[in-house]
Motif scaffolding. Structure first.
Motif, short mmCIF file in Angstrom:
data_model
loop_
_atom_site.label_atom_id
_atom_site.label_comp_id
_atom_site.label_asym_id
_atom_site.label_seq_id
_atom_site.Cartn_x
_atom_site.Cartn_y
_atom_site.Cartn_z
N MET A 1 0.85 -1.18 0.00
CA MET A 1 0.00 0.00 0.00
C MET A 1 0.90 1.24 0.00
O MET A 1 1.81 1.33 0.81
N GLU A 2 0.63 2.14 -0.89
CA GLU A 2 1.41 3.38 -0.95
C GLU A 2 1.05 4.28 0.24
O GLU A 2 -0.03 4.16 0.82
N ILE A 3 1.96 5.18 0.56
CA ILE A 3 1.77 6.07 1.70
C ILE A 3 0.49 6.90 1.54
O ILE A 3 -0.29 7.04 2.49
N LYS A 4 0.23 7.43 0.34
CA LYS A 4 -0.98 8.25 0.14
C LYS A 4 -2.25 7.43 0.41
O LYS A 4 -3.22 7.95 0.94
N ASP A 5 -2.22 6.14 0.07
CA ASP A 5 -3.37 5.27 0.33
C ASP A 5 -3.50 4.99 1.83
O ASP A 5 -4.61 4.90 2.36
N ARG A 6 -2.37 4.86 2.49
CA ARG A 6 -2.38 4.64 3.94
C ARG A 6 -2.93 5.87 4.66
O ARG A 6 -3.67 5.76 5.63
N ILE A 7 -2.60 7.05 4.17
CA ILE A 7 -3.12 8.28 4.76
C ILE A 7 -4.65 8.31 4.63
O ILE A 7 -5.35 8.62 5.59
N LYS A 8 -5.15 7.98 3.46
CA LYS A 8 -6.61 7.92 3.25
C LYS A 8 -7.24 6.90 4.19
O LYS A 8 -8.31 7.14 4.77
N LEU A 9 -6.59 5.75 4.35
CA LEU A 9 -7.10 4.71 5.25
C LEU A 9 -7.16 5.23 6.68
O LEU A 9 -8.17 5.05 7.37
N TYR A 10 -6.11 5.91 7.12
CA TYR A 10 -6.10 6.44 8.48
C TYR A 10 -7.18 7.49 8.68
O TYR A 10 -7.80 7.55 9.74
N LYS A 11 -7.42 8.30 7.66
CA LYS A 11 -8.49 9.30 7.75
C LYS A 11 -9.84 8.61 7.93
O LYS A 11 -10.67 9.05 8.73
N SER A 12 -10.06 7.51 7.21
CA SER A 12 -11.34 6.82 7.30
C SER A 12 -11.48 6.03 8.60
O SER A 12 -12.57 5.93 9.15
N LEU A 13 -10.38 5.48 9.11
CA LEU A 13 -10.44 4.66 10.33
C LEU A 13 -10.41 5.48 11.62
O LEU A 13 -11.10 5.17 12.57
N PHE A 14 -9.57 6.50 11.64
CA PHE A 14 -9.36 7.24 12.89
C PHE A 14 -9.97 8.63 12.86
O PHE A 14 -10.44 9.12 13.87
N GLY A 15 -9.92 9.28 11.70
CA GLY A 15 -10.52 10.60 11.53
C GLY A 15 -10.38 11.50 12.73
O GLY A 15 -9.30 11.74 13.23
N ALA A 16 -11.49 12.00 13.21
CA ALA A 16 -11.50 12.94 14.33
C ALA A 16 -11.25 12.27 15.67
O ALA A 16 -11.11 12.95 16.68
N ASP A 17 -11.19 10.93 15.72
CA ASP A 17 -10.95 10.22 16.99
C ASP A 17 -9.50 10.28 17.44
O ASP A 17 -9.19 9.92 18.57
N CYS A 18 -8.62 10.70 16.58
CA CYS A 18 -7.19 10.71 16.89
C CYS A 18 -6.88 11.73 17.98
O CYS A 18 -7.17 12.92 17.83
N LYS A 19 -6.26 11.27 19.06
CA LYS A 19 -5.96 12.14 20.19
C LYS A 19 -5.01 13.27 19.83
O LYS A 19 -5.09 14.36 20.39
N ALA A 20 -4.10 13.01 18.90
CA ALA A 20 -3.08 14.00 18.57
C ALA A 20 -3.63 15.20 17.80
O ALA A 20 -3.02 16.27 17.81
N LEU A 21 -4.79 15.03 17.18
CA LEU A 21 -5.32 16.11 16.34
C LEU A 21 -5.52 17.42 17.08
O LEU A 21 -5.13 18.48 16.59
N GLU A 22 -6.15 17.37 18.23
CA GLU A 22 -6.42 18.61 18.97
C GLU A 22 -5.14 19.31 19.39
O GLU A 22 -5.05 20.54 19.33
N ALA A 23 -4.14 18.52 19.80
CA ALA A 23 -2.87 19.12 20.23
C ALA A 23 -2.16 19.79 19.06
O ALA A 23 -1.57 20.86 19.22
N VAL A 24 -2.22 19.18 17.89
CA VAL A 24 -1.51 19.70 16.73
C VAL A 24 -2.32 20.79 16.02
O VAL A 24 -1.76 21.68 15.39
#
Length: 143
Positions: A1-24
């Motif tokens: 899986m290419e990195i750009k595809d992995r980024i899309k996957l992470y957006k769909s799986l974790f999206g706004a649930d990612c703890k680091a988002l608010e800090a960053v």
């Protein structure tokens, strides 16, 4: 899986649930290098608190960005956000190797625990995950 595809996957799986988002999300890297270092140190502490992990030691102005698993140290060529997030992700991967911390890199979703390490381009364990995660965080936090 290419990195750009992995980024899309992470957006769909974790999206706004990612703890680091608010800090960053509100993070601004000052142009002055010493101020930038202090800002990265503050983010390091904040992310460590959010994920309930030890605070990795930061060393900057070295030859290469890297993470030392045995000592939990992050080395950065410059105090930059993407490089720091990449190495911090390696720190989370290292902590996650302990049985009681499983799911740390998947925001607690144990059923997804293998995804960061499957179907990779790079042979170094966890590298695809660290690259994609840092880019994913930066992309979502800048919106």
């Amino acid at each position: 899986m290419e990195i750009k595809d992995r980024i899309k996957l992470y957006k769909s799986l974790f999206g706004a649930d990612c703890k680091a988002l608010e800090a960053v999300k509100g993070f601004i890297l000052p142009p002055d290098k010493l101020e930038a270092l202090e800002a990265i140190r503050g983010l390091n502490t904040e992310l460590s608190d959010l994920y309930m992990v030890s605070i990795p030691t930061l060393t900057v102005w070295v030859r290469d960005n890297s993470y030392v698993q045995a000592t939990g140290e992050i080395y950065l060529t410059e105090p930059e956000l993407e490089g720091f997030l990449h190495q911090f992700r390696h720190h989370l991967q290292n902590v996650e190797r302990k049985y009681e911390r499983r799911g740390l890199t998947t925001e607690g979703k144990l059923e997804l625990a293998k995804i960061p390490y499957e179907d990779t381009v790079y042979k170094m364990y966890g590298e695809d995950d660290a690259i994609a995660w840092s880019k994913f965080i930066i992309e979502l936090s800048s919106k």
